[in-house]
Structures are given as structure tokens and as C-alpha cells.
Design an enzyme around this catalytic site. Structure first.
Site, mmCIF file in Angstrom:
data_model
loop_
_atom_site.group_PDB
_atom_site.id
_atom_site.type_symbol
_atom_site.label_atom_id
_atom_site.label_comp_id
_atom_site.label_asym_id
_atom_site.label_seq_id
_atom_site.Cartn_x
_atom_site.Cartn_y
_atom_site.Cartn_z
ATOM 1 N N SER A 8 0.847 -1.193 0.000
ATOM 2 C CA SER A 8 0.000 0.000 0.000
ATOM 3 C C SER A 8 0.880 1.238 0.000
ATOM 4 O O SER A 8 1.628 1.481 0.952
ATOM 5 C CB SER A 8 -0.886 0.010 1.246
ATOM 6 O OG SER A 8 -1.414 1.304 1.424
ATOM 7 N N HIS A 33 -1.331 -1.317 -3.999
ATOM 8 C CA HIS A 33 -2.626 -0.965 -3.413
ATOM 9 C C HIS A 33 -2.656 0.556 -3.214
ATOM 10 O O HIS A 33 -1.764 1.125 -2.604
ATOM 11 C CB HIS A 33 -2.742 -1.704 -2.084
ATOM 12 C CG HIS A 33 -4.020 -1.530 -1.353
ATOM 13 N ND1 HIS A 33 -5.137 -2.298 -1.615
ATOM 14 C CD2 HIS A 33 -4.379 -0.681 -0.351
ATOM 15 C CE1 HIS A 33 -6.112 -1.945 -0.784
ATOM 16 N NE2 HIS A 33 -5.684 -0.960 -0.016
ATOM 17 N N ASP A 35 -4.736 3.688 -1.784
ATOM 18 C CA ASP A 35 -5.799 4.050 -0.844
ATOM 19 C C ASP A 35 -6.326 5.445 -1.118
ATOM 20 O O ASP A 35 -5.624 6.427 -0.946
ATOM 21 C CB ASP A 35 -5.262 3.977 0.589
ATOM 22 C CG ASP A 35 -5.054 2.546 1.047
ATOM 23 O OD1 ASP A 35 -6.025 1.774 1.001
ATOM 24 O OD2 ASP A 35 -3.914 2.206 1.427
ATOM 25 N N MET A 37 -9.016 8.267 -0.071
ATOM 26 C CA MET A 37 -9.872 8.665 1.067
ATOM 27 C C MET A 37 -10.391 10.075 0.835
ATOM 28 O O MET A 37 -9.670 10.926 0.312
ATOM 29 C CB MET A 37 -9.062 8.627 2.360
ATOM 30 C CG MET A 37 -8.380 7.290 2.625
ATOM 31 S SD MET A 37 -7.580 7.270 4.228
ATOM 32 C CE MET A 37 -6.638 5.735 4.096
ATOM 33 N N HIS A 66 -8.384 1.168 -3.824
ATOM 34 C CA HIS A 66 -9.285 0.964 -2.679
ATOM 35 C C HIS A 66 -9.979 2.297 -2.379
ATOM 36 O O HIS A 66 -9.372 3.214 -1.828
ATOM 37 C CB HIS A 66 -8.434 0.485 -1.488
ATOM 38 C CG HIS A 66 -9.201 0.250 -0.228
ATOM 39 N ND1 HIS A 66 -8.598 0.069 0.994
ATOM 40 C CD2 HIS A 66 -10.540 0.157 0.012
ATOM 41 C CE1 HIS A 66 -9.512 -0.118 1.934
ATOM 42 N NE2 HIS A 66 -10.694 -0.056 1.365
ATOM 43 N N MET A 68 -12.095 4.452 -0.341
ATOM 44 C CA MET A 68 -12.734 4.698 0.962
ATOM 45 C C MET A 68 -13.410 6.058 0.851
ATOM 46 O O MET A 68 -13.001 7.038 1.472
ATOM 47 C CB MET A 68 -11.674 4.661 2.067
ATOM 48 C CG MET A 68 -11.211 3.255 2.395
ATOM 49 S SD MET A 68 -9.615 3.219 3.222
ATOM 50 C CE MET A 68 -8.545 3.355 1.798
ATOM 51 N N MET A 136 -11.339 -5.644 5.884
ATOM 52 C CA MET A 136 -10.482 -4.708 6.605
ATOM 53 C C MET A 136 -10.144 -5.283 7.976
ATOM 54 O O MET A 136 -11.024 -5.712 8.713
ATOM 55 C CB MET A 136 -11.200 -3.362 6.797
ATOM 56 C CG MET A 136 -11.411 -2.565 5.525
ATOM 57 S SD MET A 136 -9.901 -2.179 4.615
ATOM 58 C CE MET A 136 -8.972 -1.214 5.810
ATOM 59 N N GLY A 141 -8.773 4.357 7.222
ATOM 60 C CA GLY A 141 -8.477 5.778 7.405
ATOM 61 C C GLY A 141 -6.998 6.077 7.558
ATOM 62 O O GLY A 141 -6.529 7.101 7.077
ATOM 63 N N PHE A 142 -6.278 5.156 8.190
ATOM 64 C CA PHE A 142 -4.872 5.447 8.469
ATOM 65 C C PHE A 142 -4.020 4.190 8.370
ATOM 66 O O PHE A 142 -4.495 3.091 8.693
ATOM 67 C CB PHE A 142 -4.727 6.043 9.877
ATOM 68 C CG PHE A 142 -5.501 7.322 10.044
ATOM 69 C CD1 PHE A 142 -4.947 8.541 9.681
ATOM 70 C CD2 PHE A 142 -6.809 7.297 10.518
ATOM 71 C CE1 PHE A 142 -5.675 9.717 9.804
ATOM 72 C CE2 PHE A 142 -7.544 8.466 10.647
ATOM 73 C CZ PHE A 142 -6.977 9.688 10.285
ATOM 74 N N ASP A 174 -6.514 -6.304 4.549
ATOM 75 C CA ASP A 174 -5.849 -4.992 4.559
ATOM 76 C C ASP A 174 -5.894 -4.386 5.952
ATOM 77 O O ASP A 174 -6.973 -4.174 6.510
ATOM 78 C CB ASP A 174 -6.600 -4.095 3.550
ATOM 79 C CG ASP A 174 -6.045 -2.689 3.437
ATOM 80 O OD1 ASP A 174 -4.940 -2.428 3.952
ATOM 81 O OD2 ASP A 174 -6.717 -1.857 2.801
HETATM 82 C C1 DX5 Z 1 -6.176 1.811 5.749
HETATM 83 C C2 DX5 Z 1 -5.788 1.436 4.349
HETATM 84 C C3 DX5 Z 1 -4.688 0.467 4.284
HETATM 85 C C4 DX5 Z 1 -3.401 0.963 4.865
HETATM 86 C C5 DX5 Z 1 -2.731 -0.198 5.505
HETATM 87 O O1 DX5 Z 1 -7.364 2.521 5.723
HETATM 88 O O2 DX5 Z 1 -6.891 0.904 3.644
HETATM 89 O O3 DX5 Z 1 -4.485 0.011 2.954
HETATM 90 O O4 DX5 Z 1 -2.529 1.518 3.921
HETATM 91 O O5 DX5 Z 1 -1.644 0.267 6.209
HETATM 92 P P1 DX5 Z 1 -0.858 -0.674 7.217
HETATM 93 O O6 DX5 Z 1 -0.362 -1.837 6.440
HETATM 94 O O7 DX5 Z 1 0.230 0.215 7.737
HETATM 95 O O8 DX5 Z 1 -1.844 -1.071 8.282
HETATM 96 ZN ZN ZN Z 2 -6.450 -0.073 1.711
#
Ligand code: DX5
Ligand code: ZN
Length: 222
Positions: A8, A33, A35, A37, A66, A68, A136, A141-142, A174
Site C-alpha cells: 500500500s 494498493h 488508498d 480517502m 481501494h 474509501m 479490513m 483511514g490510516f 488490509d
Molecule cells: C487503511 C488502508 C490500508 C493501509 C494499511 O485505511 O486501507 O491500505 O494503507 O496500512 P498498514 O499496512 O500500515 O496497516
Molecule cells: Zn487499503
């Protein structure tokens, strides 16, 4: 399918995205991946179509996108034009089924995701349509959050359902995946392991090699 790692880029250095991604290619990584948001569905804002379009010029890797975001169908075409290869939206938003159908219409990998607290049953209407389910294992979010163990039975249940029904649906996990938790996710039946901070925090090549070694060892177990 062959199990794989999907790094990611959320945890990558955004000023050096193409260099970060280029480090992964020689290691056999063929998918990243991304992300997205929107500050509504999740309390954070990341990247959108312009950044994806710029990165698209730099790599042939599969872009696992992805979303979100509260309105994935409204923005669907913009992500396709930017170069997304797969689109995953969240079942918790109103436009989820519309987004999944748009992905099928366009012949790309159609994914549906659910948050840690969302019940397995919510997936049912999607399982006849999607190519991938993303479970998930953190609250979206983070990056850098702790893997939520309570989700493991849901991974197992999805794996069992897919095997029993003889479907080809990919199971993606994820959130909080690292050298320890990756084994738990693999044992539960995950096929695509998304990892952000465990890949990009520190030495990207060493981190990736360690995770890949664990995944390959697990493949060997059959
Ligand atoms: C979180 C994201 C993830 C995130 C995973 O909302 O969807 O893809 O990047 O990060 P790690 O691997 O650090 O948990
Ligand atoms: Zn993700």
C-alpha cells in the site's frame, strides 16, 4: 490463486512515489494498493485521480484501487481514466452495488470491502457479482494501526464459503499486516495481503523480501 503481497503506497514517500514503486518491481511485486480517502467516509484525505494518472505513466503494475469514499460510483469513471486496474468500494456506502456493477461493466477487477465491525452477511448480495472481497483488519483511514484479531473468524468464514460454493472470488486482507500477522491472515485463507507501513517503513527492499519469504513458505505448505 497464488498468494501475493500488495504494497500500500499510503505509507510511501509521496514525493518519490515512482522511485518507491520502482524498488518493488525487481522483487516480483506486480500489484500495488492505492488508498483513496475523501474525508467523509473516513476521517482522512489522501490521493485522487491526478496522482494515479501520473503514477500510471511510470509503471505497468496492476493498480488495486481501494476507494474509501462516500460516492464511489460518482467518481468511478475518473479512476478508470486515471488508470485503475481494479476498483474496490465499501459495502457501507449507498453507491456500493452501483460501483461494483460499473467495474463489471468495464471488465476490471470488481471488489467489495467491509469494515472490521461490519457483519459477514452484508457481503451476501455482492458475492454473486464481485471478483474480490477485501476484509479490513483495521478501521479504515490510516496506515500503521494494529491488526484486529476479531476479524480472523470472518476471514475463515469467507474462505470456507468460497471453497464450499466453488467460487473464484479472491480474498484480500488490509490493515496491520506485518511479519507476524501475515501468517495469521494466510492461515485464515487470505490470498492478497495488503501491507503499507510494514513495506515502506524503513528499508523497502528488506521489508518486502521478509514478507515475501513468509508468503512463499506458506505457499510451500500447500
Ligand atoms: C487503511 C488502508 C490500508 C493501509 C494499511 O485505511 O486501507 O491500505 O494503507 O496500512 P498498514 O499496512 O500500515 O496497516
Ligand atoms: Zn487499503
Amino acid at each position: 490463486m497464488k498468494r501475493k503481497l500488495s504494497p500500500s503506497i499510503l505509507s510511501a514517500d509521496f514525493a518519490r512515489l515512482s522511485e518507491e514503486v520502482a524498488k518493488l518491481e525487481p522483487l516480483g511485486i506486480d500489484e500495488i494498493h492505492i488508498d483513496v480517502m475523501d474525508g467523509h467516509f473516513v476521517p482522512n484525505i489522501t490521493i485522487g485521480p491526478p496522482v494515479i494518472a501520473s503514477l500510471r505513466k511510470e509503471t505497468d503494475m496492476f493498480f488495486d484501487t481501494h476507494l474509501m469514499i462516500a460516492h464511489p460510483a460518482r467518481y468511478f469513471d475518473a479512476f478508470i481514466e486515471a488508470g485503475a486496474d481494479g476498483i474496490t468500494c465499501h459495502a457501507e456506502v449507498m453507491e456500493a452495488m452501483e460501483c461494483v456493477k460499473m467495474a463489471k461493466r468495464d471488465g476490471i477487477r470488481a471488489g467489495i470491502s467491509i469494515n472490521p465491525e461490519t457483519e459477514f452477511e452484508v457481503l451476501m448480495p455482492y458475492l454473486d457479482v464481485v471478483d474480490m472481497v477485501l476484509l479490513m483488519t483495521v478501521h479504515p483511514g490510516f496506515g500503521g494501526q494494529k491488526f484486529i484479531m476479531d476479524v480472523v473468524p470472518k476471514i475463515e468464514r469467507l474462505r470456507e464459503w468460497i471453497d464450499r460454493e466453488g467460487r473464484e472470488i479472491i480474498v484480500q486482507v488490509d490493515g496491520g499486516i506485518n511479519v507476524d500477522t501475515v501468517k495469521i491472515a494466510l492461515d485464515a485463507g487470505a490470498e492478497i495481503l495488503v501491507a503499507g507501513s510494514a513495506v515502506f517503513g524503513g528499508n523497502v527492499v528488506e521489508n518486502t523480501e521478509k514478507l515475501l519469504a513468509i508468503i512463499e513458505k506458506h505457499e510451500g505448505k500447500g
